[in-house]
Design an enzyme around this catalytic site. Structure first.
Site, PDB file in Angstrom:
ATOM      1  N   TYR A  78       0.859  -1.193   0.000  1.00  0.00           N
ATOM      2  CA  TYR A  78       0.000   0.000   0.000  1.00  0.00           C
ATOM      3  C   TYR A  78       0.894   1.242   0.000  1.00  0.00           C
ATOM      4  O   TYR A  78       1.756   1.409   0.860  1.00  0.00           O
ATOM      5  CB  TYR A  78      -0.897  -0.048   1.235  1.00  0.00           C
ATOM      6  CG  TYR A  78      -2.060   0.926   1.272  1.00  0.00           C
ATOM      7  CD1 TYR A  78      -2.188   1.990   0.393  1.00  0.00           C
ATOM      8  CD2 TYR A  78      -3.062   0.777   2.220  1.00  0.00           C
ATOM      9  CE1 TYR A  78      -3.255   2.854   0.446  1.00  0.00           C
ATOM     10  CE2 TYR A  78      -4.151   1.638   2.304  1.00  0.00           C
ATOM     11  CZ  TYR A  78      -4.246   2.679   1.413  1.00  0.00           C
ATOM     12  OH  TYR A  78      -5.306   3.543   1.478  1.00  0.00           O
ATOM     13  N   CYS A  79       0.682   2.139  -0.965  1.00  0.00           N
ATOM     14  CA  CYS A  79       1.383   3.422  -1.035  1.00  0.00           C
ATOM     15  C   CYS A  79       2.896   3.207  -1.053  1.00  0.00           C
ATOM     16  O   CYS A  79       3.417   2.498  -1.901  1.00  0.00           O
ATOM     17  CB  CYS A  79       0.936   4.308   0.124  1.00  0.00           C
ATOM     18  SG  CYS A  79       1.487   6.021   0.006  1.00  0.00           S
ATOM     19  N   VAL A  80       3.630   3.797  -0.095  1.00  0.00           N
ATOM     20  CA  VAL A  80       5.089   3.677  -0.101  1.00  0.00           C
ATOM     21  C   VAL A  80       5.528   2.231   0.062  1.00  0.00           C
ATOM     22  O   VAL A  80       6.579   1.823  -0.461  1.00  0.00           O
ATOM     23  CB  VAL A  80       5.716   4.568   0.987  1.00  0.00           C
ATOM     24  CG1 VAL A  80       5.252   4.151   2.369  1.00  0.00           C
ATOM     25  CG2 VAL A  80       7.221   4.535   0.933  1.00  0.00           C
TER      26      VAL A  80
END
Length: 568
Positions: A303-305
């Site tokens: 998720y994301c980074v």
């Protein structure tokens, strides 16, 4: 005389509250102000035209105020018509406040048009100037000031000013803790009414805790799932209340679910860099699960980074001949090519990086700085909305699990954060084969042949869909792209039972996001069922939910949600 005494008490009490808070708070605030790009001289002819247009619009405003029947009607844009700041009927029914609203919107439009007309700036500088201008416009909204907001005027008269005293108390409390309050404090407790999916901690390292969740089905997919949430936030965004929990839902679909709960940085993590999150984080967790369950591979979500990092992890495993350790990879709003990374790019240049470094101490960056940055990206909703409701109207905070999570900040390792911003956001090195390496293993995303599911949010302002799409251009294996309604959080945390939003799919091979959208089919509701169908297609076998599929009791490690999620 009674009213006069009351208002004297109100202003006296306000002054006393300010003095009790202490003016030294101002001295404690950072004096570093990010410099705006130097604006080149404006073309005189363009300036005259802009001035004439503003003058003409101002005269029309006055004519509309003095003689509404004879003046042309104020034409709102669709965005202005949806503006929640001015949804109360008083903004249109009361002539003075209608004039204030129209004046503000007219001037705002001219300010933004002025940015577009400035010449001699690089695209990055113009982006920074537009962001700063929009921030100024949002801050100067008449809804943010007591004398120009009809709702605040009415509330102040109704309560004889006590709303302002209550709001001042809210503001001083926020100043003392260095963070804006967005939801009522104490309404949520981790492990009690959020992050409650049953499970146990099965491993703890100096970097993360690994949580395994208890199965609720008689059989489970043969391949377990490991979720890597971003370490800039708490993992329980995917395990909020039971009805919103992606983790609980995934368990109910028959997945053996593991999640990594990252440790909030402290002085012991001063030397942690990106290599650690790949080697001692993601690869270590993958190997742990494989050994624990006796399986060859895992399904992985980033998720994301953590999705950006998962792409690097897959490239490293591919380079080492170990790609089979991950059967499939799913990316939630993750970027690898940062050339169009959205509004966060305005915070990444040499001056900003130097400022961030100055804010770091003891080897880590206080999470409140990162929280403030993300709030600035949506200042109208995440800052000024609360200024109006809680500081001016004096309203009580309401319980909201998502905003509780948003305020539950985590600290970041300073070395990792600095290199992340410079190597990825500023220099965009991840998409250059061999430009970055993990433990001397060069990263080449084109070597990733793992089947991948890429999810983006249509209104995502942190990882714009156009930027997320670029991951599709890097992958060499089978891949599926899904465009979800809403943004960075609500576009992901959208349980099927809620019946909210929609998503778009396009089975045809296309070369761009525009082509994807042009040929896409809209599907109402959550994209989660589409994802589990995709997982099932890659993992058709089921095994009994017994033995190692049930997390073992270890008193030293404890139950989910673990200890790291509670550390500040």
């Amino acid at each position: 005389m009674e009213d006069l005494q009351h208002w004297t008490w109100v202003f006296g009490r306000a002054q006393q509250m300010m003095m009790e808070q202490g003016l030294d708070l101002v001295g404690q605030m950072s004096t570093h102000v990010p410099p705006l790009p130097a604006v080149p001289p404006v073309d005189p002819a363009a300036a005259m035209r802009a001035g004439a247009e503003l003058w003409a619009d101002t005269m029309t405003l006055w004519q509309r105020f003095l003689d509404p029947a004879a003046a042309p009607k104020f034409e709102e844009t669709p965005e202005q018509a949806r503006d929640k700041r001015f949804k109360a009927p008083q903004w249109r029914e009361q002539p003075v406040f209608d004039f204030i609203r129209q004046s503000y919107l007219t001037l705002s439009n001219h300010l933004l048009k002025g940015v577009d007309q400035v010449e001699g700036l690089t695209p990055k500088q113009k982006e920074q100037l537009r962001f700063a201008t929009q921030g100024f416009i949002d801050a100067m909204s008449p809804s943010n000031f007591p004398a120009t907001n009809p709702l605040v005027v009415e509330r102040t008269i109704e309560t004889k000013g006590e709303n302002l005293l209550k709001g001042l108390a809210h503001m001083l409390n926020d100043l003392s803790k260095g963070q804006m309050t967005q939801t009522v404090e104490g309404a949520f407790a981790v492990g009690e009414n959020i992050a409650t999916t049953p499970g146990r901690v099965v491993k703890r390292t100096p970097l993360y805790e690994l949580i395994q969740y208890s199965p609720t089905t008689e059989t489970v997919f043969e391949t377990p799932l490991v979720i890597f949430p971003p370490w800039i936030n708490r993992f329980y965004i995917l395990d909020l209340t039971p009805e919103k929990s992606f983790i609980r839902w995934a368990v109910e679909q028959g997945l053996t679910v593991f999640v990594v709960s990252w440790k909030s940085a402290d002085a012991t993590m001063a030397d942690v860099i990106w290599d650690d999150y790949v080697e001692r984080g993601q690869i270590d967790a993958i190997d742990t699960i494989r050994e624990l369950l006796g399986v060859e591979s895992v399904h992985a979500i980033g998720y994301c980074v953590a999705g950006t990092t998962l792409a690097a992890t897959l490239a490293v495993l591919a380079a080492r001949g170990e790609a089979a350790k991950v059967k499939s990879a799913t990316f939630f709003t993750a970027q690898v090519d940062f050339s169009e990374a959205g509004d966060l790019n305005v915070f990444v240049d040499d001056e900003q990086l130097a400022l961030i470094q100055s804010l770091s101490s003891d080897g880590f960056l206080d999470g409140r700085y990162m929280a403030a940055t993300f709030n600035l990206l949506r200042g109208r909703d995440l800052i000024w909305n609360y200024v109006t409701s809680n500081y001016l109207l004096g309203e009580d905070y309401v319980p909201f699990d998502l905003l509780h999570w948003n305020s539950d900040v985590t600290n970041l390792p300073a070395k990792w954060h600095a290199s992340y911003l410079s190597d990825l956001y500023r220099d965009n090195l991840l998409v250059r084969p061999g430009a970055l390496a993990i433990a001397r293993t060069p990263i080449d995303l084109h070597r990733i042949t793992t089947p991948c599911y890429v999810q983006a949010g249509r209104e995502d302002h942190i990882a714009p869909a156009r930027s997320v799409w670029k991951l599709m251009d890097q992958l060499a294996g089978p891949r599926r792209f899904v465009l979800a309604g809403s943004g960075h959080i609500a576009g992901v945390v959208n349980p099927p039972a809620a019946g909210k939003y929609q998503y778009w799919v396009n089975p045809d091979p296309v070369a761009s996001l525009d082509a994807f959208v042009a040929g896409a089919t809209e599907v109402k509701g959550s994209w989660w069922p589409d994802w589990i169908d995709w997982i099932a297609a890659h993992d058709p076998n089921r095994v009994p939910a017994t033995g190692a599929r049930c997390p073992s009791v270890n008193p030293e490690l404890g139950d989910a949600p673990g200890t790291y999620v509670r550390q500040r």
